[in-house]
Design a protein around this motif. Structure first.
Motif: not given
Length: 409
Positions: A227-254
């Motif tokens: 659980l601790l690794v899962m909570v801290l895992f996002p810190f290993w990814t760029s903020l811009l990459v995480r935001t762009a990933s949500w753009m893909v997941l939440l799009s109309r054809n996502g």
């Protein structure tokens, strides 16, 4: 001899104590220097920029000194106009029209073009007519007193216009403070929207983060580590990459919309991007670890014997949690809420990419005024007002929650 030895010993002790203090100061000196250069100094410069007004007075110093004596009625005396014309030619030749033109354009739309047109239309020699008639011949607007009044209002190095504009106020001709026109009053609503979105994001993060922190605290070793690794895992990814990933997941054809449609939960794809929902999802995902970790750190220090003692005294589990466990986790809740709220208030990338025009926060407009319109004074004023609001809310929040005090009962 004994007295001499005692005095000498005291002197040596004072020297040793002084060296100890200097050594301690030397250890903290790099941190103090770092904070001063990269934290305190930029904030001080930002606050000064919010009231600084150098553009016009640097370009037309003699004109600004003379126009202060004008009563503001009609047009200034011929001597003031002549001085202004000469300094305008110098500013033209030295290519210094950009700064004063941009500053005066905040006062009256079109002032920048007026300065350029006039500067390149001025005669090189003394005109046969008066300078007053010459300027009016170049552009009739010089015959209106408001353009000269705008110059007079910028004859000081300090101005409160930016701070007033940041809260949708302005100074009237008679010196009183009044509301700006309704179609220009955008900043107060912007602050309220920013604070509301930060409160909502903080509340959602608390509702999600508290159970996760509780589960991490009361899990066995391997499960707790996962659980601790899962909570801290996002810190290993760029903020811009995480935001762009949500753009893909939440799009109309996502993937998310495709899953909802395939399961029959919706008949058509949902609009989850470029609106408030998308901003909330993206920001909660990014800020959730900042809520979990302070709460988890506090929970780890709470002895399990407290809850067992409450149960042995006949307290039901829910009552024992509410009266015994929850109050002891308040320092972690306070720290997590403050951390998430302050970070949410200043967020820029995620709302800019996932939100629509009506979902942008103060940081978006600070960046807009800084990079697009080059209105650094207004950008600094918006940041200064936001900083003041955060300090006030911090004081209120810590007072209401009793941060640092644990009350059990």
């Amino acid at each position: 001899m004994a007295a001499f030895s005692t005095a000498d010993l005291k002197q040596r002790l004072r020297r040793a104590e002084r060296r100890k203090r200097l050594g301690s100061l030397g250890l903290f000196a790099p941190s103090i220097l770092f904070l001063t250069i990269f934290f305190a100094l930029p904030i001080a410069l930002m606050l000064y920029r919010a009231v600084q007004n150098p553009e016009v007075i640097e370009a037309f110093p003699e004109t600004m000194a003379e126009i202060q004596q004008w009563d503001g009625e009609g047009m200034p005396p011929e001597e003031v106009i002549a001085t202004f014309a000469e300094e305008l030619k110098v500013a033209r030749d030295e290519r210094q029209l950009g700064g004063p033109g941009r500053r005066l354009n905040y006062e009256i739309a079109g002032y920048r073009g007026l300065l350029r047109t006039t500067a390149f239309g001025l005669p090189e020699e003394e005109p046969e007519a008066s300078w007053r008639d010459t300027l009016i011949e170049i552009d009739e607007r010089w015959g209106e007193s408001q353009y000269w009044q705008a110059l007079q209002e910028n004859s000081s190095w300090i101005t409160f216009d930016y701070l007033l504009a940041a809260v949708d106020l302005e100074q009237a001709d008679d010196g009183s403070i009044q509301q700006v026109a309704e179609n220009q009053a955008i900043h107060v609503d912007l602050y309220l929207r920013t604070l509301w979105m930060a409160f909502v994001i903080t509340g959602i993060a608390l509702l999600l983060g508290y159970p996760i922190a509780y589960l991490m605290t009361n899990s066995s070793g391997p499960t707790q580590g996962i659980l601790l690794v899962m909570v801290l895992f996002p810190f290993w990814t760029s903020l811009l990459v995480r935001t762009a990933s949500w753009m893909v997941l939440l799009s109309r054809n996502g993937p998310l919309n495709n899953l909802l449609v395939s399961l029959g939960l919706t008949d058509a794809p949902l609009e989850m991007l470029y609106n408030r929902f998308g901003v909330y999802v993206g920001m909660v995902h990014i800020l959730l670890p900042f809520m979990i970790m302070p709460i988890y750190a506090v929970m780890r220090g709470i002895p399990h014997s407290h809850m067992r003692a409450a149960a042995s005294l006949g307290a039901p589990p829910l009552k024992a949690f509410r009266r015994i466990y929850l109050p002891q986790t308040m320092p972690g809740i306070t720290a997590g809420c403050l951390l998430v709220f302050i970070l949410a208030v200043g967020f820029y990338i995620t709302p800019a990419l996932l939100g629509g025009q009506s979902d942008q926060m103060v940081s978006y407009f600070i960046a807009y005024y800084t990079n697009e319109t080059l209105n650094w004074g207004l950008a600094s004023a918006l940041a200064a007002i936001l900083l003041l609001m955060i300090f006030v809310l911090y004081a209120i929040f810590t007072r209401l929650t009793g941060s640092g005090r644990i009350q059990v009962g």
